[in-house]
Design an enzyme around this catalytic site. Structure first.
Site, PDB file in Angstrom:
ATOM      1  N   ARG A  57       0.840  -1.205   0.000  1.00 22.78           N
ATOM      2  CA  ARG A  57       0.000   0.000   0.000  1.00 22.78           C
ATOM      3  C   ARG A  57       0.876   1.256   0.000  1.00 22.78           C
ATOM      4  O   ARG A  57       0.558   2.250  -0.637  1.00 22.78           O
ATOM      5  CB  ARG A  57      -0.946  -0.023   1.209  1.00 22.78           C
ATOM      6  CG  ARG A  57      -2.038   1.016   1.109  1.00 22.78           C
ATOM      7  CD  ARG A  57      -3.109   0.801   2.158  1.00 22.78           C
ATOM      8  NE  ARG A  57      -2.583   0.899   3.502  1.00 22.78           N
ATOM      9  CZ  ARG A  57      -3.280   0.611   4.597  1.00 22.78           C
ATOM     10  NH1 ARG A  57      -4.534   0.191   4.488  1.00 22.78           N
ATOM     11  NH2 ARG A  57      -2.745   0.731   5.781  1.00 22.78           N
ATOM     12  N   LYS A  88      -2.602   6.541   1.580  1.00 27.27           N
ATOM     13  CA  LYS A  88      -2.398   7.014   2.952  1.00 27.27           C
ATOM     14  C   LYS A  88      -1.447   8.210   2.925  1.00 27.27           C
ATOM     15  O   LYS A  88      -0.284   8.118   3.290  1.00 27.27           O
ATOM     16  CB  LYS A  88      -1.845   5.871   3.815  1.00 27.27           C
ATOM     17  CG  LYS A  88      -2.749   5.597   5.008  1.00 27.27           C
ATOM     18  CD  LYS A  88      -2.375   4.354   5.747  1.00 27.27           C
ATOM     19  CE  LYS A  88      -2.808   4.455   7.199  1.00 27.27           C
ATOM     20  NZ  LYS A  88      -4.250   4.516   7.391  1.00 27.27           N
ATOM     21  N   GLU A 123     -16.497   6.449   4.391  1.00 20.92           N
ATOM     22  CA  GLU A 123     -15.835   5.924   5.590  1.00 20.92           C
ATOM     23  C   GLU A 123     -15.717   7.023   6.632  1.00 20.92           C
ATOM     24  O   GLU A 123     -16.318   8.086   6.480  1.00 20.92           O
ATOM     25  CB  GLU A 123     -14.465   5.341   5.225  1.00 20.92           C
ATOM     26  CG  GLU A 123     -13.493   6.343   4.632  1.00 20.92           C
ATOM     27  CD  GLU A 123     -12.081   5.788   4.472  1.00 20.92           C
ATOM     28  OE1 GLU A 123     -11.611   5.077   5.371  1.00 20.92           O
ATOM     29  OE2 GLU A 123     -11.438   6.095   3.462  1.00 20.92           O
TER      30      GLU A 123
END
Ligand SMILES: *Cc1c(COP(=O)(O)O)cnc(C)c1O
Length: 341
Positions: A82, A184, A220
């Site tokens: 990721r 992220k 989210e």
């Protein structure tokens, strides 16, 4: 390594300096070999890309002490991958996944005395991150970067543990449709701070963000994905290109399907549907799976049938199975547990 003398059962989710951290620098087109250091400070150019244009990304994972006394990390290969995606989207160099995993192992080993003992409820939170350390003044990617990993012992992210949370439907947006919500990046968090401070001021635990384009679909929260359970025990989780792909969520969906025999659906979820679900949970490395008891939409309350006292039964099963795998009480799927020592 001898355990440090900490009050393990009462740790909160905050930074505590540990002994060693990993550092590697990217210069002249290559990463150096990296090393562990005791220096917990960073010295960079006043004009560093991270300071001027927020060129940075990060990861978060945990190390656990298992019942039989081993130290393990949960799926660090997924964090490595990721972070590669995050770096690519931010025009940063990638840190090779096998080196990422090795650096996690070395960092945790060097701080083994801070890995909370089995049964304490606490864990060692591991924070890999990368930032532009070289100077940039015109808007452009930097030529120099630093990759670091520190670790810090933490208690539960949400105080009160399994007590159900109250969310508020936010008027702010977390992520644009073709933006950076799926990586992220530190910048996603900078822009969420005003929204979370506002939510806390108004007495809510977290924001529920809807899709930025239409404000009709559930995305989210600021730092955790959302899972719903239908009244007939199906797992439903929102699908969107601007949601951060949570490794915890991915793992919980696999557990639901393969361990609990539940049907799993990843699809667009309209906010209109939320009132019909039986359970709702927030999932992430920090949150594990935390039950949601109430969702407030501009004064209109949606109370989940699972209530404000306990986790719903399916949420509880998911929680027990995932933490069972992480703590070595339940056999996990191949490759989920990385033994550190
Ligand atoms: C990190 C993060 C999550 C949780 O991801 P995990 O891999 O499960 O820790 C969820 N949402 C956002 C916005 C995040 O940054």
């Amino acid at each position: 390594m001898e355990k440090k003398n900490l009050d393990w059962a009462n740790l909160d989710f905050s930074y505590k300096k540990t002994d060693k951290r990993f550092v590697s620098n990217f210069r002249n087109g290559a990463w150096d070999e990296g090393k562990l250091t005791e220096d917990d400070t960073v010295t960079i150019s006043e004009c560093a890309g991270v300071l001027q244009y927020s060129q940075s990304c990060f990861e978060g994972l945990k190390a656990y002490t298992t019942e039989d006394g081993r130290i393990v990390a949960f799926r660090p290969d997924m964090n490595a991958k990721r972070m590669e995606n995050s770096a690519k989207r931010l025009e940063m160099p990638t840190f090779p996944p096998e080196r990422f995993i090795d650096a996690v192992v070395r960092t945790v080993k060097a701080n083994a005395g801070y890995v909370p003992p089995f049964g304490s409820g606490a864990t060692l939170y591991v924070r890999p991150y990368m930032f532009a350390s070289g100077p940039v003044i015109g808007v452009a990617p930097s030529d120099e970067y630093q990759f670091r990993i520190f670790s810090t012992p933490v208690g539960p992210y949400f105080k009160g543990g399994a007590r159900p949370l109250t969310l508020c439907v936010s008027d702010f947006d977390r992520a644009a449709p073709n933006g950076t919500g799926h990586i992220k990046a530190g910048l996603n968090y900078a822009m969420s701070l005003h929204a979370i401070v506002t939510a806390h001021k108004n007495g809510f635990n977290e924001n529920m963000y809807l899709d930025a384009a239409t404000h009709t679909k559930v995305e989210e929260t600021g730092g955790a994905n959302i899972i719903f359970v239908t009244k007939d025990n199906k797992i439903v989780t929102p699908k969107s290109g601007s949601i951060l792909p949570s490794i915890t969520r991915l793992s919980l969906l696999e557990i639901a399907r393969d361990y609990l025999g539940l049907e799993v659906e990843e699809r667009e979820v309209y906010f209109e549907e939320v009132k019909d679900f039986a359970e709702c949970g927030l999932c992430g490395t920090a949150a594990v799976i935390s039950p949601v008891g109430k969702i407030v939409d501009h004064g209109k309350e949606i109370c989940m049938p699972s209530g404000m006292q306990n986790m719903g039964p399916i949420t509880k099963k998911l929680y027990d199975t995932l933490t069972g795998i992480q703590m070595g009480r339940v056999e996990g799927p191949k490759g989920w547990i990385k033994v550190i020592e």
